[in-house]
Write a protein that holds these residues in place. Structure first.
Motif, short mmCIF file in Angstrom:
data_model
loop_
_atom_site.label_atom_id
_atom_site.label_comp_id
_atom_site.label_asym_id
_atom_site.label_seq_id
_atom_site.Cartn_x
_atom_site.Cartn_y
_atom_site.Cartn_z
N ILE A 69 -3.49 -15.11 -8.74
CA ILE A 69 -2.22 -15.16 -8.01
C ILE A 69 -1.11 -14.48 -8.81
CG2 ILE A 69 -0.43 -16.71 -7.11
CD1 ILE A 69 -2.80 -18.70 -6.51
N LYS A 70 -1.07 -14.74 -10.11
CA LYS A 70 -0.06 -14.09 -10.97
C LYS A 70 -0.23 -12.57 -10.94
CE LYS A 70 0.54 -17.93 -14.21
NZ LYS A 70 0.36 -18.40 -15.62
N ASN A 71 -1.47 -12.12 -11.02
CA ASN A 71 -1.73 -10.67 -11.00
C ASN A 71 -1.29 -10.05 -9.68
OD1 ASN A 71 -2.87 -11.00 -13.52
ND2 ASN A 71 -4.99 -10.91 -12.79
N ILE A 72 -1.54 -10.75 -8.58
CA ILE A 72 -1.14 -10.24 -7.27
C ILE A 72 0.38 -10.18 -7.16
CG2 ILE A 72 -1.13 -10.77 -4.80
CD1 ILE A 72 -3.95 -11.98 -5.19
N ARG A 73 1.06 -11.21 -7.63
CA ARG A 73 2.53 -11.27 -7.55
C ARG A 73 3.19 -10.13 -8.31
NH1 ARG A 73 4.25 -14.65 -3.46
NH2 ARG A 73 3.57 -16.81 -3.75
N GLU A 74 2.54 -9.62 -9.34
CA GLU A 74 3.11 -8.52 -10.11
C GLU A 74 3.15 -7.22 -9.32
OE1 GLU A 74 0.84 -8.26 -13.68
OE2 GLU A 74 1.68 -10.10 -14.55
N ILE A 75 2.33 -7.14 -8.27
CA ILE A 75 2.21 -5.90 -7.49
C ILE A 75 2.76 -6.05 -6.08
CG2 ILE A 75 0.53 -4.28 -6.48
CD1 ILE A 75 -1.31 -5.05 -8.86
N TYR A 76 2.50 -7.18 -5.48
CA TYR A 76 2.81 -7.39 -4.06
C TYR A 76 3.92 -8.44 -3.92
CZ TYR A 76 2.16 -8.98 0.77
OH TYR A 76 2.37 -9.34 2.09
N THR A 77 4.96 -8.11 -3.15
CA THR A 77 6.12 -9.00 -3.04
C THR A 77 6.20 -9.74 -1.71
OG1 THR A 77 7.49 -7.16 -2.24
CG2 THR A 77 7.48 -7.58 -4.62
N GLY A 78 5.20 -9.54 -0.83
CA GLY A 78 5.20 -10.25 0.45
C GLY A 78 4.72 -11.69 0.30
N LYS A 79 4.44 -12.32 1.42
CA LYS A 79 4.02 -13.71 1.44
C LYS A 79 2.52 -13.83 1.17
CE LYS A 79 8.16 -14.91 2.48
NZ LYS A 79 9.00 -15.59 1.45
N LEU A 80 2.14 -14.89 0.47
CA LEU A 80 0.74 -15.13 0.15
C LEU A 80 0.24 -16.43 0.78
CD1 LEU A 80 0.48 -14.26 -3.67
CD2 LEU A 80 -0.06 -12.81 -1.70
N THR A 81 -1.02 -16.40 1.18
CA THR A 81 -1.70 -17.62 1.63
C THR A 81 -3.15 -17.56 1.21
OG1 THR A 81 -2.02 -19.11 3.52
CG2 THR A 81 -2.39 -16.76 3.92
#
Length: 347
Positions: free
Chosen positions: A184-196
């Motif tokens: 999740i941390k790795n994804i947040r560094e690249i993608y700024t949209g909503k996660l589920t």
């Protein structure tokens, strides 16, 4: 004087354009955060390329979101390697096909949930992955990360509204919590949209990382009726248990519930075990599907802790409809009107 007027006019036009962009951004953000319901449809990946004509039927549902699923494969529950090759598979599951489909959606005002998903063997349940060694778990983690991050970059580049980090991976989530926190941390560094994350209806309560995501995703195949054709009163009564459960989870994490998948077959006993396809002995029953959809909207869509959801599923190619009369798709069935009207009201 003319130069001054021209300058003032230029400033006014720039201000207008800026306000329009801000308004569009606000509307997209409001939709993604659940200020209005997410009225979603899951699009089955297409074998061949498509154009806008394939997207218009989704828009006609009054949908404002669509889920796109590029599948990867595992050979079996005990073989941990995730296999995804760009040169193989269907057009709609390849990076280029995904990007084109996203743009086609955007052209018709539909935002996207990108939902990479695993298919195992002959359809074994992904929640039952059980590996015996640390080496095997590490192989799964490394290959899953490579697969997911490939599509995270597409989600970021295309600026879509939402990304799903996994679907019905019960044992993987339970056994490897540290991995998921780092992913999740790795994804947040690249993608700024909503996660589920798409948790199954009987296991979403046990996911450890809801605090790190934006929506609590539930694949909502809750059993609601053992009747051949469900009675509306019975369905409403049985929804109450599940509503109380979901409301409690929503309040615990201060996150809205999102039905990452929901739907019903158009056959007898559709509400008994909604996660199953129709058996051969089951008769076509569009009324059962219609009642279950109708009661879902009446019981769920007005709740303020409910973000909305994604119907399972819509086919863009007629060639993929073999046996569709009993299957989950509501296309050309009574339930299609039920969904279209419910989404119109929710819009």
């Amino acid at each position: 004087m003319k130069k001054k007027l021209f300058l003032l006019l230029t400033i006014a036009i720039a201000s207008c354009n800026s306000q329009s962009k801000d308004l569009a951004q606000h509307q997209t953000t409001a939709q993604a955060t659940g200020a209005s319901k997410i009225n979603g449809i899951t699009l089955v990946a297409t074998r061949d390329s498509i154009d806008h004509k394939a997207i218009t039927p989704i828009k006609n549902y009054n949908a404002n979101y669509a889920a796109i699923i590029p599948y990867a494969w595992m050979h079996s529950l005990d073989q941990p390697q995730i296999n995804y090759e760009e040169k193989r598979g269907w057009w709609g599951e390849k990076p280029k096909g995904v990007a084109v489909t996203i743009q086609l959606m955007k052209d018709q005002g539909i935002d996207v949930l990108l939902k990479p998903q695993i298919w195992i063997g002959r359809g074994d349940y992904t929640g039952h992955i059980k590996l015996k060694t640390e080496e095997a778990w590490k192989t799964l983690e490394d290959s899953y990360t490579a697969y997911i991050m490939r599509f995270v970059h597409i989600a970021a580049n295309e600026k879509i509204g939402m990304f799903c980090i996994g679907t019905e991976l019960d044992s993987f989530v339970k056994e490897r919590p540290a991995y998921w926190q780092q992913l999740i941390k790795n994804i947040r560094e690249i993608y700024t949209g909503k996660l589920t994350y798409a948790g199954n209806w009987d296991s979403y309560k046990h996911v450890s990382f809801w605090n790190e995501l934006d929506f609590i995703g539930v694949d909502a195949y809750f059993p609601l009726s053992e009747e051949k054709t469900p009675d509306a009163t019975t369905v409403t009564k049985n929804w109450q248990k599940w509503k109380n459960e979901m409301k409690g989870i929503s309040e615990k994490f201060d996150k809205k519930i999102l039905f990452s998948e929901y739907g019903y077959i158009s056959a007898d006993f559709a509400g008994k075990e909604p996660w199953k396809n129709a058996q051969e002995e089951h008769e076509v029953n569009e009324e059962a599907q219609h009642i279950l959809f109708q009661q879902l909207y009446e019981n769920m869509w007005q709740e303020d802790w409910m973000a909305g959801g994604f119907i399972w599923k819509h086919h863009a190619e007629n060639s993929k409809w073999h046996g569709y009369e009993k299957r989950f798709t509501p296309q050309n069935k009574k339930a299609q009107k039920t969904i279209t009207e419910a989404y119109r009201k929710a819009s």
